[in-house]
Design a protein around this motif. Structure first.
Motif, short mmCIF file in Angstrom:
data_model
loop_
_atom_site.label_atom_id
_atom_site.label_comp_id
_atom_site.label_asym_id
_atom_site.label_seq_id
_atom_site.Cartn_x
_atom_site.Cartn_y
_atom_site.Cartn_z
N ASP A 1 35.92 48.90 39.98
CA ASP A 1 36.50 49.45 38.76
C ASP A 1 36.55 48.42 37.64
O ASP A 1 37.08 48.69 36.56
N GLY A 2 36.04 47.17 37.87
CA GLY A 2 36.00 46.13 36.86
C GLY A 2 37.23 45.27 36.79
O GLY A 2 37.32 44.40 35.89
N THR A 3 38.19 45.44 37.68
CA THR A 3 39.45 44.71 37.60
C THR A 3 39.41 43.43 38.43
O THR A 3 38.53 43.24 39.29
N ASP A 4 40.40 42.55 38.13
CA ASP A 4 40.67 41.34 38.92
C ASP A 4 39.47 40.40 38.96
O ASP A 4 39.03 39.95 40.02
N ALA A 5 38.91 40.09 37.81
CA ALA A 5 37.84 39.09 37.71
C ALA A 5 38.47 37.81 37.17
O ALA A 5 38.96 37.80 36.04
N PHE A 6 38.46 36.75 37.96
CA PHE A 6 39.10 35.52 37.48
C PHE A 6 38.30 34.27 37.87
O PHE A 6 38.84 33.32 38.44
N PRO A 7 36.99 34.20 37.54
CA PRO A 7 36.30 32.91 37.70
C PRO A 7 36.77 31.92 36.63
O PRO A 7 37.18 32.32 35.54
#
Length: 391
Positions: free
Chosen positions: A34-40
């Motif tokens: 769903d596109g959530t929780d991206a934290f690079p």
């Protein structure tokens, strides 16, 4: 975590240029479907997008302003230490883009989140037009003739309808119809380069080299310029290096007879120098054979064979060299018989061996190897001197 955000960032996201697309793909690579929780981290995004981290920071701000991404639930990265914790972003992928929204919502339900809706994920605005260069479409300014003349390669005639040459003014080849001298190098009115000593068109081919006389050219190859003398000088140290060390030869002979005493490498070289010095000081090969191989190796060997031989040579050098008269008959490498005189320390050794005590001293962390005193595992030196006494 999912392929759907990556496909959206690669094909459908309304980005302006390649940098925005690369940064958006780096974010999508670690997001849920769903596109959530991206934290690079910014460093990771910079490495994937091949840009500077300041560019990443600036582009993330631009993507946030255009609502392609937004800050998400920061608790998703709570397990990372605070001073290393990156910002969590959500990719705002439109609801209408997903080919199977039911599957995406089922995944969100499994993670305890509400399903996506068209109101929560509206369609995105198209990308703004790419900024054009301010000078695009404008003609480039022409260079001044004086600058062109200063740069070289263009020759300016004296002037319009010059009375001396009769040529019209303008630009022309300096070698055609101009006042410049013929040839490849000319001097302009403002000064220039001129060859002070032009080389001849056909230089002589048989000019002898100044390093040897002309008659040396007929000698055989390698016989000029002192090369034969130099070769002789180089061969001399090689011949000296090939001369065998008598100490090394004796140790190799002992190792051939008794393989358990064979030395190699740096140990052979070092102990060979010691044996050679003892030979020069009056020791004979027979006596040194007895010093090195007259006793069996201790069982077990607590140091190394080289350490044991070094200890035996050190003990032997503590006494004056014995008589240099070789035994009657036999090979020079034959072990000495009972008539061969031995150092006094060996007698103590023989007595302790006969009494059943330890064979060699275990002092100096097992490196001593000297004959021991009856009833103790130490020699006279290790018994009478403190542990830190010098050799």
């Amino acid at each position: 975590m999912s392929l759907l955000p990556i496909l959206w960032a690669l094909k459908s996201a309304p980005v302006v240029d390649a940098q925005e697309r690369a940064i958006l793909v780096a974010l999508a690579e670690s997001a849920w479907s769903d596109g959530t929780d991206a934290f690079p981290s910014k460093k990771t995004i910079a490495e994937i997008a091949v840009v500077d981290w300041k560019t990443v920071q600036r582009r993330l701000r631009t993507l946030t302003e255009r609502r392609l991404i937004a800050q998400g639930n920061q608790k998703a990265a709570a397990y990372i230490p605070e001073h290393f914790r990156p910002t969590v972003y959500d990719l705002l992928i439109p609801y209408s883009w997903y080919p199977d929204i039911e599957q995406v919502n089922a995944e969100r339900k499994g993670r305890g989140k509400a399903p996506l809706t068209a109101e929560g994920r509206p369609d995105l605005a198209p990308a703004p037009p790419k900024k054009r260069r301010a000078d695009k479409g404008k003609p480039r300014p022409k260079k001044d003739l004086a600058e062109a003349d200063a740069g070289g390669g263009v020759y300016k005639t004296p002037g319009d309808n010059d009375p001396q040459t009769g040529q019209e003014g303008g630009l022309q080849d300096p070698g055609v119809g101009s006042t410049s001298p013929p040839g490849g190098v000319y001097e302009s009115q403002r000064g220039g380069l001129e060859d002070p000593q032009p080389s001849p068109a056909n230089p002589p081919r048989d000019t002898p080299r100044p390093s040897f006389p002309p008659q040396a050219a007929n000698e055989e190859e390698g016989g000029t310029d002192g090369t034969r003398a130099a070769d002789a000088e180089e061969e001399a140290p090689k011949a000296q290096q090939q001369t065998p060390n008598p100490g090394v030869s004796l140790l190799l002979a002992i190792g051939a007879k008794k393989p358990e005493l064979l030395l190699t490498g740096k140990t052979l070289k070092d102990q060979g120098l010691t044996v050679a010095g003892m030979l020069l000081s009056g020791w004979t090969e027979q006596h040194l054979w007895q010093v090195i191989a007259g006793r069996p190796l201790p069982n077990p060997v607590k140091t190394s064979v080289g350490g044991v031989i070094a200890g035996r040579l050190r003990d032997a050098m503590a006494a004056p060299p014995p008589s240099s008269i070789p035994p009657q008959g036999g090979s020079p490498f034959q072990q000495a018989d009972e008539s061969t005189p031995a150092p006094a320390s060996w007698k103590v050794k023989q007595a302790t061996v006969a009494s059943g005590a330890h064979a060699e001293c275990v002092g100096d962390d097992g490196m001593c190897g000297r004959p021991v005193v009856d009833g103790t595992p130490f020699c006279l030196r290790c018994t009478n001197q403190p542990a830190n006494a010098p050799f």
